[in-house]
Design an enzyme around this catalytic site. Sequence first.
Site, PDB file in Angstrom:
ATOM      1  N   ASP A   1       0.834  -1.209   0.000  1.00 43.71           N
ATOM      2  CA  ASP A   1       0.000   0.000   0.000  1.00 43.71           C
ATOM      3  C   ASP A   1       0.861   1.247   0.000  1.00 43.71           C
ATOM      4  OD1 ASP A   1      -2.057   1.782   0.185  1.00 43.71           O
ATOM      5  OD2 ASP A   1      -2.536   1.353   2.274  1.00 43.71           O
TER       6      ASP A   1
ATOM      7  N   GLU B   1      -2.770  10.217  -0.841  1.00 46.23           N
ATOM      8  CA  GLU B   1      -4.017   9.441  -0.764  1.00 46.23           C
ATOM      9  C   GLU B   1      -4.367   9.130   0.681  1.00 46.23           C
ATOM     10  OE1 GLU B   1      -6.634   5.987  -0.443  1.00 46.23           O
ATOM     11  OE2 GLU B   1      -4.587   6.117   0.259  1.00 46.23           O
TER      12      GLU B   1
ATOM     13  N   HIS C   1      -0.955  -0.694   6.385  1.00 47.80           N
ATOM     14  CA  HIS C   1      -0.646   0.411   7.301  1.00 47.80           C
ATOM     15  C   HIS C   1       0.163  -0.035   8.516  1.00 47.80           C
ATOM     16  CE1 HIS C   1      -4.422   2.891   5.857  1.00 47.80           C
ATOM     17  NE2 HIS C   1      -3.599   2.553   4.873  1.00 47.80           N
TER      18      HIS C   1
HETATM   19 ZN   LIG Z   1      -3.567   2.866  -0.390  1.00 48.04          ZN
END
Ligand SMILES: [Zn+2]
Length: 471
Positions: free
Chosen positions: A306, A340, A435
């Site tokens: 991510d 983002e 995350h």
């Molecule tokens: Zn993302």
Amino acid sequence: MRCSALLLLLAAACGSAPEATPPPPPVVPADASPSPPPTTREQLAARLVALALEGRAHDILSSLVAAAPKRLSGSPGAADAVAWAERTMREIGLQSVTLQKVMVPHWVRGDTERLSVLDPARPYDVPVCALGGSVGTPPEGITAEVVMVRSFEELRALGAAARGKIVLFNRPMNRALHNTFRAYGEAVPQRTAGAVEAAKVGAIAALVRSMTTRIDDVPHAGAMSYEEGTPRIPAAAVSTRGADAIAAKIASGAKVRVRLRLSCETLPDVESANVIGEIPGRTVPDEVVVIGGHLDAWDQGEGAHDDGAGCAHGLEAARLILAAGLQPRRTIRVVLFMNEENGLRGATAYAAEHVGRQVAALESDAGGHEPRGFSTSATGARLGRLRDLLAPLQSFGMGTLTQGHGGADIGPLGGQGTELFGLSVSTHRYFDYHHSANDVLAAVNERELAMGAAALAYLAAVLADLDAPES
Ligand SMILES: [Zn+2]
């Protein structure tokens, strides 16, 4: 043996002086000469898959995490990521490479984040990390009893009983759901809005069970926000095992007192950029198919899934289109968005400055796992036609098309009539990493990542030619 010692030995054997360590190889090998373009969609899919499986997606991702392992918006690492993206786009052979300037938030974690459970018999710490955007605590921390809830309704029912306390939001992601993004969507309001809801009932800090289906000691970061008129209280994510331990103690009837210390803070906004590069369209260059991912990442791991995977997907998809010898009729534009994760400033700025020219936008922001197909904003008869176009991907297990979400960064383009597509991948493992410190290069499978790039290259190439004039 260390590499430098080996180099010296080799140099001595050859009779020449040792040279400085060479720079990493470019992501495009010199022999990437185009072959004759495929003539059917089946051939196109097969060619792109073959090129991808011998391709550079993993090299691109490795290069990104080496250049900018920490790249939260506003950080020095994010600036490194922008420079890397510009350089890599040029290496791949994209044209009109530009930086679109955008001001982004600059939140910093600081060096203190600690949750101590003040157990009179045996005090201990639970793994926590501040949520992005949170205010810090005073240096001595905030000490209070924990009240635990599983919903905002439960919190409101507590009423005055939550005043002066620290609220633990402990509703797990629903393990029964097949698509973990649905489970995430159901649980994540605890993280994004927990501090506001807790403050409304007089609580003085918020703790949130990490957004993962895994039971471990790794806290997962993510954005939270405040609202005007409600006190800004600190908020942190707790590891799932830590949340379970606190919950068990409360369930036993014990009062749980904790001390939370966070040194995070928000600094003034910083100038950053979206990075944009193109394969110019051959017959209708003013019409554009966007392939997007986001450059910024949370700061706990390397952001490999991510959204390093999304960046590698977009860049490799463009490289594959060139390597396959395609000359798309419309322009294919790779956009690596900034911010983002905690603001969408890049997405907002891009949509504001690029009005009305995008016929389709594709986004990869679900990680580098094995692709299944796409979700799309298209409806009705158009959905049927798109399914036919994706049929050649079915033999590779990535030909499904469902009606649904395109992606956060391309979302604002939907309001301008752009057809949106999100790359769908297997979701079972994504939230193991999301995350958190677990999101590192080693968590990404090279072949699965490559297949995602092939799927994006195929759909972008097909949409770039669909119903466009041949000459
Ligand atoms: Zn993302």
